[in-house]
Design an enzyme around this catalytic site. Structure first.
Site, mmCIF file in Angstrom:
data_model
loop_
_atom_site.group_PDB
_atom_site.id
_atom_site.type_symbol
_atom_site.label_atom_id
_atom_site.label_comp_id
_atom_site.label_asym_id
_atom_site.label_seq_id
_atom_site.Cartn_x
_atom_site.Cartn_y
_atom_site.Cartn_z
ATOM 1 N N SER A 89 -62.212 -30.849 104.950
ATOM 2 C CA SER A 89 -63.313 -30.868 103.987
ATOM 3 C C SER A 89 -63.757 -32.300 103.773
ATOM 4 O O SER A 89 -62.945 -33.234 103.891
ATOM 5 C CB SER A 89 -62.855 -30.258 102.665
ATOM 6 N N TYR A 119 -56.998 -29.629 95.143
ATOM 7 C CA TYR A 119 -57.712 -29.263 96.373
ATOM 8 C C TYR A 119 -57.951 -30.494 97.246
ATOM 9 O O TYR A 119 -57.645 -30.502 98.435
ATOM 10 C CB TYR A 119 -59.040 -28.589 96.002
#
Ligand SMILES: [Zn+2]
Length: 699
Positions: A576, A589
């Site tokens: 990501s 995250y």
């Protein structure tokens, strides 16, 4: 004991009601599909059917006789109307005037296009003269196991007359072609009452005045052979059992260990895909006393050995004292010996104008007590090769039970394998796709990016195993992709990437399905959002488990396979932008995503010496089709940016430097690049697919 495969009689499936309104070509199609629907009648792609029909000539308006016959490369079971060639019978007959004799028979193939009726583009097959010159309106040529068992027996002529009397004749082995067409014509002229003929080492011809009569004769003749074997072939299969059969789970466990190693050893020229078969017919053979001597004789019917090579490789494995480590250690030498034997066969048999030697590796690997493994350039070919060898097993079982089984003479086998017409067919095949023969496993395969990735890899010819925890989505994705690319190309496994056991068993299933692994796309994920002071330990651990640990577990398993397979490997992490750039309220995250990226770099370093490449794709804000971008996370992100959920996509687009939305297909494209040979010299890299974000520029 009745033979499982030859025990049951064939049913007559002809339905007068259905056939009533059909034209002759439609009846030919109907009959062909009925015959091809049962592998005991003919193998996949084997045999052909024809009808001689009166039609109006578009050139003259006059009625002319036209031969409708299965065209080149078709399969009678699945053929459609456009699979038939159509040729003027008077022109086919006229060809006799220019025939220069058997040594020139191959040149006659070049004249067939000149006989085309009605500009039909379907190429006529090499078997066309066999149908044209049988002076009967409807002709079937089939490869039934029960008939080939007679045709491959040492005394096949005697057996044919014993079983069928004068009704069915017999012709000695002759390679299909123009000359065999003339032989068949002569046979019919000399035996006007015969209903068909057995071709030694090959198959059956039958005929009739109507489509129905031809069909029923074919079924009746095969059934008579089946019935005869039922009464005559009553001894134990293949002379009796000399080795134990392992339990199903043990058979699968052995196959999973052997397949990637064999694959690595035979994939140097082109990547291959595997197939495992431990059906009863195979087990009867691989546990019998006759396994080694019969396997050495090779197959009989030309169709069988074109698909299975001149003979199989019997793997050195003793099911009575299973020691798979020993077997694995011996594989390199066993496979090298097979290749040397094949090269020697090529040298012994080659002619001045023979094409160059093709891949010398075995297609069929027989493992005593375990089953049969096949390897070919794609899954369908590997599966079909296995089906053909099962046909060959049935033939050997029948022939060796009532007589002595004989394979085709080596030179005849070679002349068919390296036939210039066969070579021309191979040269006409389309160039393989960029990922043909490659096997990929995609975690989170049923979600947005995962499914788009599977789709992209399959477009390029790869076989894909979809791994996901969502059973319903998994089923839907598999159905969608198998409808688009064919059932052979896709499998699915339920996999929780945080479970060591689930990961191990999922990769094991992939090995059993396709025989190895080339590409791992680690993509399964989640996203959570919370300020650090509100992040519970459970939430932190959940991110770490699925993202960091999950990526570790699947990579470790892939690395283990890659190292056994010894054919390099390719890992692509879907990380990501947040693995590089900090984002508000998502510390768990972002940290786990950063761990993935660094894991990829460590693995790139470790894998390089084994040609294992590891790269990362960083998506940003791929909302469409995503299972992550539903519910909570979407709401939490919207709340973090103080906006409505519907405004999120536009927000991310406007935030990007290029002012573009990012879609799953965009990520899939970058994954395909990294998974393919286009990026053969890249490892340890990060490709951002985020429409531009200065914060995540790598440096
Ligand atoms: Zn044939």
């Amino acid at each position: 004991m009745l033979d499982k495969h030859q025990g049951a009689r064939l049913a007559n499936l002809w339905d007068d009601g259905k056939a009533a309104g059909m034209t002759e070509p439609e009846k030919l199609l109907y009959r062909s599909n009925l015959l091809g629907s049962d592998k005991r009648i003919t193998n996949y792609g084997g045999g052909n059917t024809s009808a001689k029909v009166m039609e109006k000539d578009p050139l003259t308006g006059e009625m002319v006789e036209v031969l409708w016959v299965k065209g080149s490369g078709g399969d009678v079971g699945t053929i459609k109307m456009d699979g038939f060639s159509t040729l003027y019978m008077d022109k086919l007959r006229a060809l006799k005037g220019i025939y220069r004799g058997v040594e020139f028979e191959d040149e006659m193939v070049g004249y067939l296009p000149h006989c085309t009726f009605n500009r039909n583009p379907r190429a006529a097959s090499i078997d066309t003269p066999l149908h044209a010159y049988v002076p009967k309106p409807h002709v079937d040529h089939m490869h039934p196991d029960a008939i080939i068992a007679i045709a491959a027996s040492k005394n096949s002529r005697e057996l044919t007359s014993k079983i069928f009397g004068d009704e069915i004749g017999w012709l000695p082995w002759k390679r299909p072609g123009y000359e065999l067409g003339l032989w068949l014509e002569k046979f019919c002229q000399e035996n006007p009452d015969a209903r068909g003929v057995v071709l030694e080492s090959h198959g059956l011809f039958t005929w009739g005045d109507t489509a129905k009569e031809a069909y029923e004769t074919t079924i009746e003749i095969i059934n008579r052979a089946i019935a005869w074997f039922e009464t005559e072939n009553t001894g134990p299969a293949f002379g009796g059992r000399s080795k134990p059969v392992l339990a199903a789970a043990d058979r699968a466990a052995i196959a999973k260990k052997l397949m990637p190693v064999i694959r690595g050893l035979v994939s140097a020229g082109e990547s291959k895909v595997g197939h495992f078969d431990d059906s009863q017919a195979v087990l009867d053979f691989v546990t019998s006393t006759s396994l080694e001597p019969l396997a050495a004789l090779g197959t009989s019917c030309p169709d069988h050995f074109l698909r299975t090579k001149i003979r199989p490789l019997v793997v050195d494995f003793d099911p009575a004292q299973p020691d798979v480590g020993n077997t694995l250690a011996g594989l390199p030498e066993a496979i090298a010996t097979y290749r040397a034997d094949y090269a020697a066969y090529y040298e012994r048999c080659k002619r001045a104008d023979s094409p160059a030697m093709r891949d010398p590796n075995a297609v069929v690997y027989l493992v005593p007590g375990v089953g049969m493994i096949t390897f070919a350039k794609d899954k369908a070919t590997a599966r079909i090769s296995a089906e053909f060898y099962v046909n060959a097993i049935n033939v050997m079982r029948g022939a060796s039970g009532v007589s002595t089984y004989v394979g085709l003479p080596e030179q005849e086998a070679f002349d068919i394998e390296y036939w210039l017409l066969e070579e021309a067919k191979l040269q006409r095949m389309p160039k393989p796709k960029s990922l043909a023969g490659r096997i990929a496993l995609v975690t989170g395969g049923a979600g947005g990016i995962g499914k788009a990735t599977a789709n992209r890899l399959m477009q390029e010819g790869a076989c894909v195993v979809l791994a996901d925890i969502d059973e319903t989505a998994l089923e839907a994705a598999q159905t969608e992709l198998s409808t688009r690319y064919g059932k052979d190309f896709v499998r699915s496994v339920n996999m929780n990437v945080t479970s060591e056991a689930a990961v191990e068993s999922g990769f094991g299933d992939a090995l059993l399905a396709f025989g190895g692994l080339d590409i791992l796309v680690s993509n399964a994920g989640l996203a959570t959002s919370a300020a650090v002071e509100d992040t519970t330990l459970a939430l932190w651990n959940k991110n770490m488990d699925i993202l960091a640990t999950g990526y570790f577990l699947v990579s470790r398993e892939a690395f283990r396979i890659f190292r056994n397979q010894k054919a390099g490997g390719n890992v692509v992490f879907v990380a990501s932008k947040n693995g590089l750039a900090a984002s508000p309220g998502a510390s768990a995250y972002c940290t786990a995503k950063a761990a993935e990226i660094h894991l990829a770099r460590c693995l790139a370093l470790e894998g390089a010496s084994a040609q294992i490449r590891v790269n990362v794709v960083n998506p940003d804000a791929v909302l469409r089709g995503s299972k992550i971008w539903t519910g909570e996370w979407k709401e939490q992100r919207a709340a973090a940016y103080k906006m409505d959920v519907d405004e999120l996509e536009a927000h991310y687009r406007e935030r990007s430097m290029l002012k573009l939305s990012v879609f799953p297909e965009d990520i899939a494209e970058a994954i395909y690049f990294l998974a393919s040979d286009m990026s053969a010299k890249s490892t340890g890299n990060i490709v951002n697919v985020d429409a531009g974000n200065a914060q995540s520029f790598t440096r």
